[in-house]
Design a protein around this motif. Structure first.
Motif, PDB file in Angstrom:
ATOM      1  N   ALA A   1      15.873  29.939  21.131  1.00  0.00           N
ATOM      2  CA  ALA A   1      15.506  30.567  22.398  1.00  0.00           C
ATOM      3  C   ALA A   1      16.231  29.934  23.576  1.00  0.00           C
ATOM      4  O   ALA A   1      16.499  30.598  24.584  1.00  0.00           O
ATOM      5  N   SER A   2      16.588  28.654  23.442  1.00  0.00           N
ATOM      6  CA  SER A   2      17.272  27.958  24.539  1.00  0.00           C
ATOM      7  C   SER A   2      18.786  27.950  24.365  1.00  0.00           C
ATOM      8  O   SER A   2      19.483  27.208  25.057  1.00  0.00           O
ATOM      9  N   ASP A   3      19.280  28.778  23.442  1.00  0.00           N
ATOM     10  CA  ASP A   3      20.725  28.938  23.228  1.00  0.00           C
ATOM     11  C   ASP A   3      21.384  27.597  22.871  1.00  0.00           C
ATOM     12  O   ASP A   3      22.359  27.178  23.499  1.00  0.00           O
ATOM     13  N   SER A   4      20.848  26.947  21.828  1.00  0.00           N
ATOM     14  CA  SER A   4      21.403  25.680  21.339  1.00  0.00           C
ATOM     15  C   SER A   4      21.804  25.840  19.872  1.00  0.00           C
ATOM     16  O   SER A   4      21.102  25.370  18.963  1.00  0.00           O
ATOM     17  N   PRO A   5      22.914  26.525  19.622  1.00  0.00           N
ATOM     18  CA  PRO A   5      23.269  26.889  18.240  1.00  0.00           C
ATOM     19  C   PRO A   5      23.522  25.708  17.317  1.00  0.00           C
ATOM     20  O   PRO A   5      23.146  25.746  16.147  1.00  0.00           O
ATOM     21  N   LEU A   6      24.155  24.651  17.821  1.00  0.00           N
ATOM     22  CA  LEU A   6      24.445  23.514  16.951  1.00  0.00           C
ATOM     23  C   LEU A   6      23.154  22.868  16.460  1.00  0.00           C
ATOM     24  O   LEU A   6      23.035  22.494  15.283  1.00  0.00           O
ATOM     25  N   SER A   7      22.168  22.751  17.337  1.00  0.00           N
ATOM     26  CA  SER A   7      20.877  22.185  16.942  1.00  0.00           C
ATOM     27  C   SER A   7      20.192  23.057  15.899  1.00  0.00           C
ATOM     28  O   SER A   7      19.577  22.551  14.955  1.00  0.00           O
ATOM     29  N   VAL A   8      20.302  24.366  16.069  1.00  0.00           N
ATOM     30  CA  VAL A   8      19.703  25.292  15.101  1.00  0.00           C
ATOM     31  C   VAL A   8      20.307  25.078  13.725  1.00  0.00           C
ATOM     32  O   VAL A   8      19.600  24.990  12.711  1.00  0.00           O
ATOM     33  N   ILE A   9      21.633  24.964  13.668  1.00  0.00           N
ATOM     34  CA  ILE A   9      22.312  24.815  12.380  1.00  0.00           C
ATOM     35  C   ILE A   9      21.928  23.503  11.705  1.00  0.00           C
ATOM     36  O   ILE A   9      21.624  23.470  10.501  1.00  0.00           O
ATOM     37  N   PHE A  10      21.926  22.409  12.468  1.00  0.00           N
ATOM     38  CA  PHE A  10      21.534  21.115  11.892  1.00  0.00           C
ATOM     39  C   PHE A  10      20.114  21.168  11.338  1.00  0.00           C
ATOM     40  O   PHE A  10      19.839  20.712  10.226  1.00  0.00           O
ATOM     41  N   LEU A  11      19.200  21.711  12.125  1.00  0.00           N
ATOM     42  CA  LEU A  11      17.802  21.747  11.715  1.00  0.00           C
ATOM     43  C   LEU A  11      17.574  22.689  10.538  1.00  0.00           C
ATOM     44  O   LEU A  11      16.798  22.384   9.633  1.00  0.00           O
ATOM     45  N   CYS A  12      18.241  23.842  10.553  1.00  0.00           N
ATOM     46  CA  CYS A  12      18.106  24.776   9.425  1.00  0.00           C
ATOM     47  C   CYS A  12      18.630  24.141   8.146  1.00  0.00           C
ATOM     48  O   CYS A  12      18.017  24.260   7.075  1.00  0.00           O
ATOM     49  N   GLY A  13      19.771  23.458   8.248  1.00  0.00           N
ATOM     50  CA  GLY A  13      20.354  22.837   7.065  1.00  0.00           C
ATOM     51  C   GLY A  13      19.473  21.751   6.492  1.00  0.00           C
ATOM     52  O   GLY A  13      19.226  21.704   5.272  1.00  0.00           O
ATOM     53  N   SER A  14      18.972  20.869   7.344  1.00  0.00           N
ATOM     54  CA  SER A  14      18.135  19.774   6.856  1.00  0.00           C
ATOM     55  C   SER A  14      16.796  20.297   6.333  1.00  0.00           C
ATOM     56  O   SER A  14      16.263  19.779   5.348  1.00  0.00           O
ATOM     57  N   THR A  15      16.260  21.334   6.965  1.00  0.00           N
ATOM     58  CA  THR A  15      14.996  21.914   6.508  1.00  0.00           C
ATOM     59  C   THR A  15      15.158  22.571   5.147  1.00  0.00           C
ATOM     60  O   THR A  15      14.331  22.390   4.244  1.00  0.00           O
ATOM     61  N   LEU A  16      16.237  23.337   4.974  1.00  0.00           N
ATOM     62  CA  LEU A  16      16.476  23.986   3.688  1.00  0.00           C
ATOM     63  C   LEU A  16      16.707  22.943   2.595  1.00  0.00           C
ATOM     64  O   LEU A  16      16.208  23.081   1.477  1.00  0.00           O
ATOM     65  N   GLU A  17      17.439  21.892   2.930  1.00  0.00           N
ATOM     66  CA  GLU A  17      17.667  20.836   1.934  1.00  0.00           C
ATOM     67  C   GLU A  17      16.344  20.167   1.550  1.00  0.00           C
ATOM     68  O   GLU A  17      16.114  19.870   0.362  1.00  0.00           O
ATOM     69  N   GLY A  18      15.467  19.945   2.518  1.00  0.00           N
ATOM     70  CA  GLY A  18      14.170  19.358   2.214  1.00  0.00           C
ATOM     71  C   GLY A  18      13.335  20.247   1.313  1.00  0.00           C
ATOM     72  O   GLY A  18      12.669  19.766   0.384  1.00  0.00           O
TER      73      GLY A  18
ATOM     74  N   GLN B   1      33.574  17.424  14.120  1.00  0.00           N
ATOM     75  CA  GLN B   1      33.603  18.769  14.675  1.00  0.00           C
ATOM     76  C   GLN B   1      34.962  19.066  15.292  1.00  0.00           C
ATOM     77  O   GLN B   1      35.506  20.160  15.151  1.00  0.00           O
ATOM     78  N   LEU B   2      35.540  18.067  15.948  1.00  0.00           N
ATOM     79  CA  LEU B   2      36.856  18.241  16.562  1.00  0.00           C
ATOM     80  C   LEU B   2      37.914  18.516  15.504  1.00  0.00           C
ATOM     81  O   LEU B   2      38.717  19.448  15.634  1.00  0.00           O
ATOM     82  N   TYR B   3      37.918  17.719  14.435  1.00  0.00           N
ATOM     83  CA  TYR B   3      38.936  17.861  13.404  1.00  0.00           C
ATOM     84  C   TYR B   3      38.811  19.197  12.672  1.00  0.00           C
ATOM     85  O   TYR B   3      39.804  19.796  12.267  1.00  0.00           O
ATOM     86  N   SER B   4      37.579  19.655  12.483  1.00  0.00           N
ATOM     87  CA  SER B   4      37.368  20.881  11.709  1.00  0.00           C
ATOM     88  C   SER B   4      37.576  22.139  12.534  1.00  0.00           C
ATOM     89  O   SER B   4      37.785  23.220  11.986  1.00  0.00           O
ATOM     90  N   GLY B   5      37.519  22.010  13.864  1.00  0.00           N
ATOM     91  CA  GLY B   5      37.615  23.200  14.715  1.00  0.00           C
ATOM     92  C   GLY B   5      36.378  24.063  14.638  1.00  0.00           C
ATOM     93  O   GLY B   5      36.415  25.253  14.932  1.00  0.00           O
ATOM     94  N   PHE B   6      35.258  23.462  14.268  1.00  0.00           N
ATOM     95  CA  PHE B   6      34.003  24.188  14.081  1.00  0.00           C
ATOM     96  C   PHE B   6      33.301  24.356  15.428  1.00  0.00           C
ATOM     97  O   PHE B   6      32.929  23.374  16.059  1.00  0.00           O
ATOM     98  N   ASN B   7      33.157  25.588  15.880  1.00  0.00           N
ATOM     99  CA  ASN B   7      32.504  25.857  17.163  1.00  0.00           C
ATOM    100  C   ASN B   7      31.428  26.925  16.965  1.00  0.00           C
ATOM    101  O   ASN B   7      31.695  28.119  17.103  1.00  0.00           O
ATOM    102  N   PRO B   8      30.223  26.511  16.596  1.00  0.00           N
ATOM    103  CA  PRO B   8      29.172  27.492  16.313  1.00  0.00           C
ATOM    104  C   PRO B   8      28.725  28.222  17.565  1.00  0.00           C
ATOM    105  O   PRO B   8      28.698  27.655  18.656  1.00  0.00           O
ATOM    106  N   ASP B   9      28.382  29.485  17.389  1.00  0.00           N
ATOM    107  CA  ASP B   9      27.833  30.254  18.493  1.00  0.00           C
ATOM    108  C   ASP B   9      26.437  30.734  18.109  1.00  0.00           C
ATOM    109  O   ASP B   9      25.918  30.409  17.039  1.00  0.00           O
ATOM    110  N   ILE B  10      25.818  31.504  18.984  1.00  0.00           N
ATOM    111  CA  ILE B  10      24.443  31.927  18.745  1.00  0.00           C
ATOM    112  C   ILE B  10      24.351  32.868  17.549  1.00  0.00           C
ATOM    113  O   ILE B  10      23.331  32.917  16.849  1.00  0.00           O
TER     114      ILE B  10
END
Length: 291
Positions: free
Chosen positions: A172-189, A260-269
């Motif tokens: 909701a606060s337009d923080s895509p990188l945080s969403v991805i980190f949290l989704c990944g760790s939650t799914l792994e758990g 993130q810099l080396y990979s060129g990974f720029n997540p969006d919403i």
């Protein structure tokens, strides 16, 4: 043989962990056998970055053929030839787009050039009902996503609930990188909890990660990609989750800014929404899994 980026990325996964887990020093030894002269030490990049960069360097050279023969060497799969053939079949789905396939004939690994006619005849399954579109996946509505029905330990379930609440707030606060980190760790758990409930199924799959002795690695040593592949093999997760999980599988590689810099990974919403939908779909599928 020249292969495209997607094929390189799949080959990287096979080298780093899917055929066997290779540590940093083991990866250096692997590529030094192909003519590199690298040294493992301070300042060594991530395993992910090191392997992919080296594959890019040998792409289109005879060393790439040597690399593939080393990855799929039957000598490393004694007693596990079915697993080797499964790895080859999966890799050929990528390699066929480069108009090549890997062939195992007994203990020999060879390569065959193919044309579009061969591809259309032998790879039609790639474009069947597994070819799910992003908009179709995003528009799916899950009638019930209830973490309690996963029947994991109460304490971890409560933590997972808080994480999902935080994921919704980050989206909701337009923080895509945080969403991805949290989704990944939650799914792994979640998948770690499922693996603990069904250890036999997770330890005997073809895609189960192995240690140097060929034994299943401890669940705490698995990464998200391994959990997803084994859960898919056991029909716990379906094709849609496996296909769109690419936004999550390597999420830990991007926790550090330089990765993130080396990979060129720029997540969006949009990427964030896909990640959350992967998590929702996975919870729904795990919830409905019957042993």
């Amino acid at each position: 043989m020249i292969i495209q980026k997607k094929t390189i990325q799949k080959l990287r996964e096979l080298i780093n962990e899917e055929t066997e887990y290779r540590s940093g020093p083991q990866l250096v030894d692997f590529f030094n056998d192909l003519g590199f002269n690298d040294i493992y030490g301070q300042g060594f990049p991530s395993r992910w970055l090191y392997t992919e960069n080296n594959l890019i360097k040998i792409n289109g050279t005879p060393e790439l053929d040597k690399c593939l023969r080393a990855v799929f060497s039957p000598l490393n799969f004694i007693g596990r030839f079915n697993e080797l053939d499964s790895h080859i079949a999966t890799f050929n789905e990528y390699l066929s787009f480069d108009n090549w396939i890997v062939i195992r004939n007994g203990k020999e690994i060879t390569f065959q050039k193919i044309d579009d006619a061969y591809f259309n005849k032998n790879s039609s399954h790639i474009a069947n009902d597994k070819d799910i579109k992003e908009d179709q996946f995003l528009n799916r509505v899950f009638s019930e996503v209830n973490l309690d029905k996963l029947e994991l330990e109460y304490s971890i379930t409560e933590i997972l609930k808080l994480r999902i609440e935080e994921i919704e707030n980050c989206l909701a606060s337009d923080s895509p990188l945080s969403v991805i980190f949290l989704c990944g760790s939650t799914l792994e758990g979640i998948l770690l909890g499922v693996a603990t409930k069904f250890p036999k199924e997770f330890n005997t799959a073809n895609s189960t990660p192995k240690n140097d002795e060929g034994k299943p690695r401890q669940f705490q040593e698995w990464n998200l990609n391994s959990f997803i592949n084994v859960a898919y093999e056991n029909n716990i997760l379906r094709e849609d989750v496996k296909k769109f999980s690419h936004s999550l599988r390597d999420f830990r590689n991007y926790i550090h800014p330089y990765q993130q810099l080396y990979s060129g990974f720029n997540p969006d919403i949009h990427t964030a929404r896909i990640s959350l939908q992967v998590l929702r779909a996975a919870i729904n599928q795990v919830m409905n899994y019957k042993k």
